[in-house]
Design an enzyme around this catalytic site. Structure first.
Site, mmCIF file in Angstrom:
data_model
loop_
_atom_site.group_PDB
_atom_site.id
_atom_site.type_symbol
_atom_site.label_atom_id
_atom_site.label_comp_id
_atom_site.label_asym_id
_atom_site.label_seq_id
_atom_site.Cartn_x
_atom_site.Cartn_y
_atom_site.Cartn_z
ATOM 1 N N TYR A 139 -2.116 -1.044 10.238
ATOM 2 C CA TYR A 139 -2.036 -1.160 8.782
ATOM 3 C C TYR A 139 -0.659 -0.762 8.281
ATOM 4 O O TYR A 139 -0.072 -1.454 7.436
ATOM 5 C CB TYR A 139 -3.115 -0.285 8.149
ATOM 6 C CG TYR A 139 -3.376 -0.591 6.699
ATOM 7 C CD1 TYR A 139 -4.047 -1.755 6.315
ATOM 8 C CD2 TYR A 139 -2.960 0.282 5.698
ATOM 9 C CE1 TYR A 139 -4.293 -2.039 4.986
ATOM 10 C CE2 TYR A 139 -3.207 0.010 4.365
ATOM 11 C CZ TYR A 139 -3.869 -1.157 4.012
ATOM 12 O OH TYR A 139 -4.112 -1.437 2.687
ATOM 13 N N SER A 168 0.863 -1.180 0.000
ATOM 14 C CA SER A 168 0.000 0.000 0.000
ATOM 15 C C SER A 168 0.894 1.223 0.000
ATOM 16 O O SER A 168 2.068 1.154 0.389
ATOM 17 C CB SER A 168 -0.884 0.003 1.259
ATOM 18 O OG SER A 168 -1.499 1.261 1.459
#
Length: 232
Positions: free
Chosen positions: A144, A131
């Site tokens: 995350y 990401s």
């Protein structure tokens, strides 16, 4: 010919877009997901799926083996399964925080480890999904960011380890129009004017990496909206 491509998280979002794209290119998508793919999806006809939780290593090992043996081997793996738990470290329950690590990071490693014997035989390829938050840290995303920073490091080390044996590509996507944001608190969702990528467009870059000739490596791909705020 695209061959047999195992896709985690292939029942929805980016994973589903990759599965559809693989099928359109004549490959066989092999979906590993905690949920079954939508019924009656003709775009993935000829594919296969096994329901498994990528956070559970034993389930992963069984599922990868089952899919690979039924298909007669693996030519590629795409690790698109992912979850999030937004909030400050003190506010996110410990089990939710740890599940983000187990799914996104440990699940990625478990799938690749289980698939390696098949990929070595075929000279196949791995595409891991990190990401833009694996390159840039933001508040209220400690789980995350930790997981996706881990995927970046894992993939770069894996590429060095498997050089000349198995192709390895790190995919770094920005925001996409999927259900990934659906269950979030309103403050953690993209605004109504946010310009996000279509998962089908990102899936096309995955196929580009999978389709390179032997000896040619796409090591890293950053694919994000033109106005992505988390990159660079």
């Amino acid at each position: 010919m695209m061959g047999n491509i195992l896709i985690t998280g292939g029942a929805s979002g980016l994973g589903r877009a990759v599965a559809v794209a693989v099928a359109k290119e004549g490959g066989r998508p092999l979906v590993l997901d905690v949920a079954a793919p939508e019924a009656g999806t003709d775009q993935v006809a000829g594919g296969d799926h096994v329901i498994a939780d990528v956070s559970d290593r034993e389930q992963v090992e069984r599922a990868v083996r089952e899919l690979a043996e039924r298909a007669g081997g693996l030519d590629g793996v795409v690790t698109a399964a992912g979850v999030d738990a937004c909030g400050t470290l003190s506010d996110v329950p410990a089990l939710d925080w740890e599940r983000v690590i187990r799914v996104n990071l440990l699940g990625t490693a478990s799938v690749v480890r289980a698939a390696l014997p098949y990929l070595r035989r075929s000279g196949g390829r791995v595409v891991t999904c990190a990401s833009t938050l694996g390159l840039r840290a933001v508040s209220d995303a400690t789980a995350y960011c930790a997981a996706k920073f881990g995927v970046v490091g894992f993939t770069r080390a894996l590429a060095a380890e498997l050089a000349g044996q198995v192709g390895v590509t790190l995919l770094v996507p920005g925001g996409m129009h999927t259900n990934f944001f659906a269950d979030r608190d309103e403050r953690y969702r993209p605004g109504p004017d946010a310009r996000l990528n279509q998962p089908e467009d990102v899936a096309a870059t995955v196929l580009f990496a999978l389709g390179q000739p032997a000896g040619c490596e796409i090591r890293e791909l950053v694919v994000c909206p033109a106005t992505e705020t988390s990159w660079p």
